[in-house]
Structure formats: C-alpha cells, structure tokens
Motif scaffolding. Sequence first.
Motif, short mmCIF file in Angstrom:
data_model
loop_
_atom_site.label_atom_id
_atom_site.label_comp_id
_atom_site.label_asym_id
_atom_site.label_seq_id
_atom_site.Cartn_x
_atom_site.Cartn_y
_atom_site.Cartn_z
N LEU A 93 16.96 -3.29 41.96
CA LEU A 93 15.93 -2.51 42.65
C LEU A 93 14.57 -2.62 41.96
N TYR A 94 14.59 -2.81 40.65
CA TYR A 94 13.32 -3.01 39.93
C TYR A 94 12.66 -4.31 40.37
N GLY A 95 13.47 -5.35 40.56
CA GLY A 95 12.94 -6.62 41.04
C GLY A 95 12.40 -6.51 42.46
N ILE A 96 13.12 -5.78 43.32
CA ILE A 96 12.66 -5.59 44.69
C ILE A 96 11.35 -4.83 44.72
N CYS A 97 11.24 -3.77 43.93
CA CYS A 97 10.00 -3.00 43.88
C CYS A 97 8.84 -3.83 43.33
N LEU A 98 9.12 -4.64 42.32
CA LEU A 98 8.07 -5.51 41.78
C LEU A 98 7.65 -6.55 42.80
N GLY A 99 8.62 -7.13 43.50
CA GLY A 99 8.30 -8.12 44.53
C GLY A 99 7.53 -7.51 45.68
N PHE A 100 7.88 -6.30 46.05
CA PHE A 100 7.18 -5.63 47.14
C PHE A 100 5.73 -5.33 46.78
N SER A 101 5.48 -4.98 45.54
CA SER A 101 4.12 -4.63 45.14
C SER A 101 3.32 -5.83 44.64
N MET A 102 3.91 -7.01 44.61
CA MET A 102 3.23 -8.19 44.09
C MET A 102 1.97 -8.53 44.89
N PHE A 103 2.03 -8.43 46.21
CA PHE A 103 0.85 -8.72 47.03
C PHE A 103 -0.31 -7.81 46.67
N PHE A 104 -0.03 -6.54 46.48
CA PHE A 104 -1.09 -5.59 46.17
C PHE A 104 -1.68 -5.84 44.79
N LEU A 105 -0.84 -6.27 43.85
CA LEU A 105 -1.35 -6.63 42.52
C LEU A 105 -2.24 -7.86 42.59
N VAL A 106 -1.86 -8.84 43.40
CA VAL A 106 -2.67 -10.05 43.55
C VAL A 106 -4.01 -9.72 44.20
N VAL A 107 -4.01 -8.90 45.23
CA VAL A 107 -5.26 -8.52 45.90
C VAL A 107 -6.14 -7.73 44.92
N PHE A 108 -5.54 -6.84 44.14
CA PHE A 108 -6.31 -6.08 43.16
C PHE A 108 -6.95 -7.00 42.12
N CYS A 109 -6.18 -7.94 41.59
CA CYS A 109 -6.72 -8.86 40.59
C CYS A 109 -7.80 -9.76 41.17
N GLN A 110 -7.62 -10.22 42.40
CA GLN A 110 -8.65 -11.03 43.04
C GLN A 110 -9.94 -10.23 43.27
N SER A 111 -9.81 -9.00 43.71
CA SER A 111 -11.00 -8.20 43.96
C SER A 111 -11.71 -7.83 42.66
N MET A 112 -10.96 -7.57 41.60
CA MET A 112 -11.59 -7.31 40.31
C MET A 112 -12.29 -8.56 39.78
N GLY A 113 -11.70 -9.72 40.03
CA GLY A 113 -12.36 -10.96 39.64
C GLY A 113 -13.66 -11.16 40.40
N MET A 114 -13.68 -10.79 41.68
CA MET A 114 -14.91 -10.89 42.46
C MET A 114 -15.97 -9.92 41.97
N VAL A 115 -15.53 -8.74 41.56
CA VAL A 115 -16.49 -7.75 41.07
C VAL A 115 -17.08 -8.19 39.74
N PHE A 116 -16.24 -8.64 38.83
CA PHE A 116 -16.73 -8.98 37.50
C PHE A 116 -17.48 -10.30 37.45
N THR A 117 -17.22 -11.21 38.36
CA THR A 117 -17.98 -12.46 38.40
C THR A 117 -19.13 -12.39 39.40
N ARG A 118 -19.24 -11.25 40.07
CA ARG A 118 -20.28 -10.99 41.06
C ARG A 118 -20.29 -12.04 42.17
N LYS A 119 -19.09 -12.46 42.54
CA LYS A 119 -18.96 -13.42 43.65
C LYS A 119 -19.21 -12.69 44.96
N ARG A 120 -19.98 -13.30 45.81
CA ARG A 120 -20.31 -12.69 47.09
C ARG A 120 -19.13 -12.82 48.05
N ILE A 121 -18.91 -11.75 48.78
CA ILE A 121 -17.88 -11.74 49.81
C ILE A 121 -18.59 -11.96 51.14
N ASN A 122 -18.04 -12.82 51.97
CA ASN A 122 -18.65 -13.09 53.27
C ASN A 122 -18.52 -11.87 54.16
#
Length: 126
Positions: A93-122
Amino acid sequence: MDISFIYKSLKLTLLVSAALAVSFLYYFGPRVSLGLISGSLWNLANILLFIRLSKALTQDSPRKRDIFFLALLKFAGLYAAGYFIVSRSGFSLYGICLGFSMFFLVVFCQSMGMVFTRKRINYVRP
C-alpha cells in the motif's frame, strides 16, 4: 498555460516511476515496486480519462454517447480496478500511495523549477 504542460508531466511521471520501480525492486523487493507501478499507471489513466472527459464536455456540440462511455470507463471501470488493486493484490500500500502521488510530485517539482529559473509559462490573457 496550455495542456502540453500536463502531457509533458505525464511522460516525465512515467519515466520517474519506472526508474524508481527498478531501484525499489533492488532495495525493497517486488511488492513495493509493483505497488509503485500500479499506483502510478492507475493515476496516469485517471488523469488521461479526466482530460478526455473534460474535452468531451466542453465541446460546442458534445456527443452524449462519448460522454457516457468515458464516464462509465472512468468512474465504474477505473475505480473498480483501483479497488481491486488495493484490496485483492499483494502489492504494498505504501508503493501504491507513492505511485498515486508521483504525478503531483512531478508537477510540483516542475512548477518550482519554473519559479526559481523564472521560466515564462505560455499564458494568454482572456
């Protein structure tokens, strides 16, 4: 921001989940690794069906048959499969919960990368 950000995040989530599943297979065993893969694939299918359903609902002339089958597949089929994965399988169940939340972690990391590198979003103002 357009929908391509979500599609890129889905691809990156699949890649990160596969890499983590291989390393988890070595360190924690197959139960956690299979739980991670099943949770991640379930969440990716859920998001893809949500996108298709929302596009079908917001068309100028929505087709009721398409909406019905997409809703049936998403709400009945996918959630029944999720219940079966959680209740009947020997996956962690720990693996299932981690897999389920993986997309949200990736989106969070990508958005933080955009904020810290000041990349423009279309973004187009209405």
